[in-house]
Design an enzyme around this catalytic site. Structure first.
Site, short mmCIF file in Angstrom:
data_model
loop_
_atom_site.label_atom_id
_atom_site.label_comp_id
_atom_site.label_asym_id
_atom_site.label_seq_id
_atom_site.Cartn_x
_atom_site.Cartn_y
_atom_site.Cartn_z
N GLU A 51 0.82 -1.21 0.00
CA GLU A 51 0.00 0.00 0.00
C GLU A 51 0.86 1.26 0.00
OE1 GLU A 51 -2.16 -3.06 2.68
OE2 GLU A 51 -0.12 -2.59 2.01
N CYS A 83 -0.15 0.44 7.40
CA CYS A 83 -0.67 0.83 6.09
C CYS A 83 -2.03 1.52 6.21
CB CYS A 83 -0.77 -0.38 5.18
SG CYS A 83 0.86 -1.03 4.72
N ALA A 153 12.53 -35.82 -8.51
CA ALA A 153 12.45 -36.11 -9.94
C ALA A 153 12.54 -37.62 -10.10
CB ALA A 153 13.58 -35.42 -10.68
N SER A 167 22.02 -40.64 -10.67
CA SER A 167 20.79 -39.87 -10.83
C SER A 167 20.96 -38.64 -11.72
CB SER A 167 20.26 -39.43 -9.47
OG SER A 167 21.22 -38.60 -8.81
N ASP A 199 25.95 -37.41 -3.41
CA ASP A 199 26.05 -36.41 -4.49
C ASP A 199 26.99 -35.25 -4.20
OD1 ASP A 199 24.11 -37.94 -5.75
OD2 ASP A 199 22.45 -36.71 -4.99
N SER A 295 14.29 -42.38 2.11
CA SER A 295 14.13 -42.59 3.55
C SER A 295 13.63 -41.33 4.24
CB SER A 295 15.45 -43.05 4.15
OG SER A 295 15.35 -43.20 5.55
N ASN A 297 12.11 -38.79 2.83
CA ASN A 297 10.77 -38.49 2.34
C ASN A 297 9.72 -39.32 3.08
OD1 ASN A 297 11.77 -36.66 0.52
ND2 ASN A 297 11.62 -38.01 -1.25
#
Length: 365
Positions: A51, A83, A153, A167, A199, A295, A297
Site C-alpha cells: 500500500e 498501512c 524427480a 541420478s 552427491d 528414507s 521423504n
C-alpha cells in the site's frame, strides 16, 4: 473492472516471490475515475508494504480513490508504519480486500480501523485467487511451523536413481532450471546425510541475483565429511546441521566452519523432524524445500510435516527392482492407509511433466 484491478494487484504481488518471507506477498492498485493512478507491491522483507509503495508511485491526489489490495492492510507498527494510516492520509474512500490476514496482530483489526474512520471496505473479493498467493504465510501464521514442500524427480517407472545410484540427470535442462527458481522461493532447503554422501551437493541457487535458501542437513551421527562442499561453503551460505548425537569435537569443528549444529534426537537416536520443524519455526524460517532421498521423504510423510509435493516425471525408464524410489521405508499395509494427495496443477516443463499436489489432511477411510 473490479476483477481486472484485483488481477493486476495479484500480478504485482508475485513480483516479491522469494524475497518477502516470512512476510506475505502483497500487491496494491489505486484507481480513480476508472484509471490506475498508483500501484505497488511488497518487494522485500523489512521494506515498505504494498500500500505504501502504491502511494509512493502516485502522480496525483488519491482523494476519493479506490484501493485494491490482495491482503488486509496492517494496522500495527512493525519494521514499517501501519498501512491503514497512509490510507487515511490519502483520503482513499473505498478499500477492496482479497485475503484476510491470519496474523493475530492484524486479523480483522485493519478492516475495523478503516470502517471506523468512515472508509467503505469490501472483504473477500476474489479471495480464493488471493489466498493462492500465500499458502506459506498462512500456514506459518496458523501453526508457527515451516511450510514443507517435498520435491523429487523420477522416471516414468518411479525411479529416482539407477541400480548403481546414478541420478544425473533424470530430468531435462528446463526442469532443472525451474528447480533453481523453486529454491529461490523458499527460506530453507533440506536434505539428508545420504544425499550429501552420494552427491556432494551445494544446495544453493545458481541464478544470477537469486537468493539461496538456508541449507538444512539432517545428519543423525555427525558423519558429514569436513571437506564436503556443504561444509567448505558454510561461510558463504547459512547452514544448519541437525543431529541426534555425535562427538563434541566434530560438532566444534563444524561450528568453526560456520555451521549451526542443532541436537534434536528422537527416541530411536535419529533426528526428530518434528522437533527440527519447531526449531526452524522459532527462528523464523517459514518454508522448507525438501530435497531428500526415499528414507527422509518417508519419514517426513509419516510424521505429517509435508504440506505439498512437487513431482517431476521424466519420459524415460530405468527398470530394476533395486533401483531407488522417491519414498522408501516399510510402506503402508493397506491402500486405505495411503498418504492422500490432491492434485493442484499439472504442467509440462520441456519434455518433463510436473505434478503439484497438496497433501491431504485426512486419510481415506
Amino acid at each position: 473492472m473490479d476483477q481486472i484491478y484485483m488481477k493486476r494487484a495479484i500480478e504485482l504481488a508475485r513480483k516479491g516471490e522469494g524475497w518477502t518471507n516470512p512476510n506475505p506477498m502483497v500487491g496494491a492498485v489505486i484507481v480513480k475515475d476508472g484509471r490506475i493512478i498508483g500501484e505497488g507491491y511488497h518487494a522485500r522483507y523489512g521494506e515498505l508494504h504494498a500500500e505504501r509503495n502504491a502511494v509512493a508511485s502516485l502522480k496525483e491526489s488519491a482523494e476519493g480513490a479506490d484501493l485494491y489490495v490482495t491482503l488486509e492492510p496492517c494496522c500495527h507498527y512493525g519494521k514499517t508504519p501501519p498501512c491503514t494510516e497512509v490510507i487515511l492520509e490519502q483520503k482513499i474512500s473505498r478499500v477492496i480486500i482479497g485475503s484476510r490476514d491470519p496474523n493475530p496482530r492484524v486479523s480483522g483489526k485493519g478492516v475495523a480501523f478503516l470502517r471506523a474512520a468512515g472508509i467503505t471496505v469490501v472483504e473477500d473479493f476474489m479471495r480464493e485467487e488471493c489466498d493462492r498467493l500465500n499458502p506459506v504465510f498462512f500456514h506459518f501464521m496458523e501453526t508457527g511451523l515451516p511450510y514443507v514442500v517435498m520435491k523429487y524427480a523420477m522416471t516414468a517407472d518411479g525411479k529416482i536413481a539407477t541400480v548403481n545410484g546414478e541420478s544425473k540427470w533424470i530430468t531435462g535442462e528446463q526442469a532443472r532450471a525451474y528447480v533453481q527458481k523453486l529454491r529461490c522461493r523458499y527460506m530453507g532447503i533440506m536434505a539428508g546425510i545420504g544425499t550429501v554422501l552420494a552427491d556432494d551437493p551445494m544446495l544453493n541457487v545458481r541464478i544470477e541475483g537469486g537468493r539461496s535458501p538456508v541449507r538444512i542437513i539432517c545428519d543423525s551421527h555427525l558423519t558429514i565429511p569436513l571437506d564436503s562442499r556443504i561444509c567448505q561453503s558454510a561461510g558463504e551460505y547459512e547452514t544448519i546441521l541437525a543431529c541426534a548425537d555425535g562427538s563434541a569435537e566434530k560438532a566444534e569443528s563444524l561450528q568453526e566452519l560456520g555451521i549451526q549444529v542443532v541436537r534434536v534426537p528422537d527416541a530411536e537416536g535419529r533426528v526428530d523432524l518434528k522437533a527440527l520443524m519447531r526449531y526452524l519455526g522459532e527462528h523464523r524460517i517459514d518454508s522448507v524445500l525438501l530435497e531428500g532421498g526415499g528414507s527422509m521423504n518417508e519419514s517426513a510423510l509419516r510424521l505429517g510435516i509435508v504440506q505439498e509435493v512437487k513431482a517431476f516425471v521424466a519420459p524415460k525408464m530405468f527398470g530394476g527392482s533395486l533401483a531407488k524410489s522417491p519414498v522408501t521405508g516399510e510402506g503402508v499395509e493397506h491402500p486405505s492407509e495411503a498418504y492422500r494427495l490432491c492434485l493442484q496443477q499439472m504442467s509440462t516443463i520441456g519434455e518433463d511433466l510436473l505434478l503439484e499436489y497438496r497433501v491431504g489432511r485426512e486419510q481415506e477411510s
